[in-house]
Motif scaffolding. Structure first.
Motif, PDB file in Angstrom:
ATOM      1  N   GLY A   3     -64.470  -2.558 -37.158  1.00  0.00           N
ATOM      2  CA  GLY A   3     -65.203  -1.314 -37.310  1.00  0.00           C
ATOM      3  C   GLY A   3     -66.705  -1.508 -37.234  1.00  0.00           C
ATOM      4  N   SER A   4     -67.176  -2.723 -37.520  1.00  0.00           N
ATOM      5  CA  SER A   4     -68.611  -3.017 -37.445  1.00  0.00           C
ATOM      6  C   SER A   4     -69.017  -3.522 -36.064  1.00  0.00           C
ATOM      7  CB  SER A   4     -68.994  -4.044 -38.511  1.00  0.00           C
ATOM      8  OG  SER A   4     -68.343  -5.278 -38.259  1.00  0.00           O
ATOM      9  N   GLY A   5     -68.036  -3.594 -35.135  1.00  0.00           N
ATOM     10  CA  GLY A   5     -68.335  -4.011 -33.767  1.00  0.00           C
ATOM     11  C   GLY A   5     -68.276  -5.507 -33.520  1.00  0.00           C
ATOM     12  N   ARG A   6     -67.818  -6.272 -34.487  1.00  0.00           N
ATOM     13  CA  ARG A   6     -67.695  -7.725 -34.321  1.00  0.00           C
ATOM     14  C   ARG A   6     -66.246  -8.087 -34.029  1.00  0.00           C
ATOM     15  NH1 ARG A   6     -71.535 -10.382 -38.918  1.00  0.00           N
ATOM     16  NH2 ARG A   6     -73.456  -9.331 -38.295  1.00  0.00           N
ATOM     17  N   SER A   7     -66.047  -9.220 -33.370  1.00  0.00           N
ATOM     18  CA  SER A   7     -64.692  -9.600 -32.973  1.00  0.00           C
ATOM     19  C   SER A   7     -63.900 -10.215 -34.127  1.00  0.00           C
ATOM     20  CB  SER A   7     -64.727 -10.584 -31.800  1.00  0.00           C
ATOM     21  OG  SER A   7     -65.264 -11.818 -32.213  1.00  0.00           O
ATOM     22  N   VAL A   8     -62.608  -9.978 -34.078  1.00  0.00           N
ATOM     23  CA  VAL A   8     -61.649 -10.576 -35.002  1.00  0.00           C
ATOM     24  C   VAL A   8     -60.494 -11.068 -34.136  1.00  0.00           C
ATOM     25  CG1 VAL A   8     -60.166 -10.224 -37.017  1.00  0.00           C
ATOM     26  CG2 VAL A   8     -62.242  -8.856 -36.760  1.00  0.00           C
ATOM     27  N   THR A   9     -60.132 -12.343 -34.301  1.00  0.00           N
ATOM     28  CA  THR A   9     -59.033 -12.916 -33.515  1.00  0.00           C
ATOM     29  C   THR A   9     -57.878 -13.243 -34.446  1.00  0.00           C
ATOM     30  OG1 THR A   9     -60.556 -13.825 -31.879  1.00  0.00           O
ATOM     31  CG2 THR A   9     -58.345 -14.772 -31.946  1.00  0.00           C
ATOM     32  N   PHE A  10     -56.742 -12.605 -34.200  1.00  0.00           N
ATOM     33  CA  PHE A  10     -55.541 -12.778 -35.009  1.00  0.00           C
ATOM     34  C   PHE A  10     -54.621 -13.787 -34.343  1.00  0.00           C
ATOM     35  CE2 PHE A  10     -57.236  -8.632 -35.863  1.00  0.00           C
ATOM     36  CZ  PHE A  10     -57.193  -8.558 -37.242  1.00  0.00           C
ATOM     37  N   ARG A  11     -54.020 -14.650 -35.149  1.00  0.00           N
ATOM     38  CA  ARG A  11     -53.059 -15.647 -34.667  1.00  0.00           C
ATOM     39  C   ARG A  11     -51.701 -15.316 -35.266  1.00  0.00           C
ATOM     40  NH1 ARG A  11     -55.757 -18.663 -30.741  1.00  0.00           N
ATOM     41  NH2 ARG A  11     -57.915 -18.766 -31.419  1.00  0.00           N
ATOM     42  N   PHE A  12     -50.723 -15.180 -34.386  1.00  0.00           N
ATOM     43  CA  PHE A  12     -49.391 -14.822 -34.859  1.00  0.00           C
ATOM     44  C   PHE A  12     -48.339 -15.655 -34.157  1.00  0.00           C
ATOM     45  CE2 PHE A  12     -50.835 -11.871 -31.654  1.00  0.00           C
ATOM     46  CZ  PHE A  12     -49.775 -11.756 -30.773  1.00  0.00           C
ATOM     47  N   CYS A  13     -47.162 -15.690 -34.736  1.00  0.00           N
ATOM     48  CA  CYS A  13     -46.050 -16.476 -34.217  1.00  0.00           C
ATOM     49  C   CYS A  13     -45.479 -15.797 -32.973  1.00  0.00           C
ATOM     50  CB  CYS A  13     -44.977 -16.613 -35.293  1.00  0.00           C
ATOM     51  SG  CYS A  13     -43.482 -17.448 -34.717  1.00  0.00           S
ATOM     52  N   PRO A  14     -45.331 -16.542 -31.864  1.00  0.00           N
ATOM     53  CA  PRO A  14     -44.776 -15.938 -30.658  1.00  0.00           C
ATOM     54  C   PRO A  14     -43.269 -15.660 -30.767  1.00  0.00           C
ATOM     55  CG  PRO A  14     -45.240 -18.249 -30.284  1.00  0.00           C
ATOM     56  CD  PRO A  14     -45.753 -17.925 -31.643  1.00  0.00           C
ATOM     57  N   THR A  15     -42.611 -16.246 -31.760  1.00  0.00           N
ATOM     58  CA  THR A  15     -41.171 -16.047 -31.935  1.00  0.00           C
ATOM     59  C   THR A  15     -40.871 -14.822 -32.796  1.00  0.00           C
ATOM     60  OG1 THR A  15     -40.774 -18.413 -31.711  1.00  0.00           O
ATOM     61  CG2 THR A  15     -39.022 -17.110 -32.725  1.00  0.00           C
ATOM     62  N   CYS A  16     -41.442 -14.776 -34.013  1.00  0.00           N
ATOM     63  CA  CYS A  16     -41.112 -13.672 -34.931  1.00  0.00           C
ATOM     64  C   CYS A  16     -42.190 -12.601 -35.002  1.00  0.00           C
ATOM     65  CB  CYS A  16     -40.808 -14.213 -36.322  1.00  0.00           C
ATOM     66  SG  CYS A  16     -42.242 -14.921 -37.175  1.00  0.00           S
ATOM     67  N   GLY A  17     -43.379 -12.887 -34.495  1.00  0.00           N
ATOM     68  CA  GLY A  17     -44.454 -11.898 -34.456  1.00  0.00           C
ATOM     69  C   GLY A  17     -45.296 -11.780 -35.712  1.00  0.00           C
ATOM     70  N   SER A  18     -45.032 -12.577 -36.741  1.00  0.00           N
ATOM     71  CA  SER A  18     -45.807 -12.485 -37.981  1.00  0.00           C
ATOM     72  C   SER A  18     -47.244 -12.947 -37.780  1.00  0.00           C
ATOM     73  CB  SER A  18     -45.193 -13.374 -39.069  1.00  0.00           C
ATOM     74  OG  SER A  18     -43.886 -12.992 -39.375  1.00  0.00           O
ATOM     75  N   THR A  19     -48.203 -12.120 -38.215  1.00  0.00           N
ATOM     76  CA  THR A  19     -49.596 -12.547 -38.241  1.00  0.00           C
ATOM     77  C   THR A  19     -49.773 -13.432 -39.469  1.00  0.00           C
ATOM     78  OG1 THR A  19     -50.327 -10.469 -37.252  1.00  0.00           O
ATOM     79  CG2 THR A  19     -52.002 -11.796 -38.350  1.00  0.00           C
ATOM     80  N   VAL A  20     -50.223 -14.658 -39.255  1.00  0.00           N
ATOM     81  CA  VAL A  20     -50.383 -15.594 -40.363  1.00  0.00           C
ATOM     82  C   VAL A  20     -51.851 -15.798 -40.717  1.00  0.00           C
ATOM     83  CG1 VAL A  20     -49.909 -17.944 -41.181  1.00  0.00           C
ATOM     84  CG2 VAL A  20     -48.206 -16.735 -39.821  1.00  0.00           C
ATOM     85  N   TYR A  21     -52.724 -15.922 -39.710  1.00  0.00           N
ATOM     86  CA  TYR A  21     -54.138 -16.146 -40.014  1.00  0.00           C
ATOM     87  C   TYR A  21     -55.020 -15.558 -38.931  1.00  0.00           C
ATOM     88  CZ  TYR A  21     -54.222 -20.105 -36.709  1.00  0.00           C
ATOM     89  OH  TYR A  21     -54.153 -20.893 -35.589  1.00  0.00           O
ATOM     90  N   TRP A  22     -56.313 -15.430 -39.243  1.00  0.00           N
ATOM     91  CA  TRP A  22     -57.269 -14.892 -38.289  1.00  0.00           C
ATOM     92  C   TRP A  22     -58.671 -15.348 -38.639  1.00  0.00           C
ATOM     93  CZ3 TRP A  22     -54.333 -12.104 -41.639  1.00  0.00           C
ATOM     94  CH2 TRP A  22     -54.963 -11.359 -42.631  1.00  0.00           C
ATOM     95  N   GLU A  23     -59.559 -15.168 -37.661  1.00  0.00           N
ATOM     96  CA  GLU A  23     -60.969 -15.504 -37.816  1.00  0.00           C
ATOM     97  C   GLU A  23     -61.800 -14.283 -37.448  1.00  0.00           C
ATOM     98  OE1 GLU A  23     -61.938 -19.678 -36.394  1.00  0.00           O
ATOM     99  OE2 GLU A  23     -59.970 -19.310 -35.466  1.00  0.00           O
ATOM    100  N   ALA A  24     -62.807 -14.007 -38.275  1.00  0.00           N
ATOM    101  CA  ALA A  24     -63.667 -12.850 -38.064  1.00  0.00           C
ATOM    102  C   ALA A  24     -65.092 -13.315 -37.791  1.00  0.00           C
ATOM    103  CB  ALA A  24     -63.640 -11.941 -39.293  1.00  0.00           C
TER     104      ALA A  24
END
Length: 134
Positions: free
Chosen positions: A66-87
């Protein structure tokens, strides 16, 4: 020092963290609501040097916050769960989804953000001792 382990639903993607998180928060933004399928996201931020290991394949998705900065989410390609991310807004930090730790004793959130998007019925929960911001 305590080692905390987070994983996706199928167990293929895992993150091991040393010690206590530097920050815990819940986020009421619409993007977190869509990402989690819940009324808010719940995350624990660890300093990069607290991350002991990340194992397993990931798929990523990058969006603007919402502030215009990037956030990259990392998730499992098998089950789709988002586990961690970097902002981009929090350099040097890795956010881990609190639910991925599957630990009911995990510390309560210290911060509540994007409250103008908060569901009305969540208000009593948010009245606990934490910092609030719009």
């Amino acid at each position: 020092m305590t080692t905390r382990r987070a994983s996706c639903s199928c167990g293929s993607l895992q993150v091991a963290c040393a010690g206590e998180p530097a920050r815990t928060a819940i986020c009421h933004c619409l993007e977190c609501q869509r990402r989690t399928g819940a009324v808010f996201g719940n995350q624990a931020f660890f300093k990069r040097e607290q991350i002991i290991s990340i194992s397993g394949a990931t798929t990523h998705f990058t969006r603007l916050s919402g502030s215009g900065r990037s956030v990259t989410f990392r998730f499992c390609p098998t089950c789709g769960s988002t586990v961690y991310w970097e902002a981009e807004a929090l350099p040097g930090m890795i956010a881990v989804a609190v639910g991925s730790f599957a630990d009911p004793t995990f510390a309560a959130p210290q911060h509540s953000v994007w409250e103008r998007r908060r569901h009305v019925w969540v208000a009593p929960f948010c009245d606990t001792a934490m910092q609030h911001s719009d």
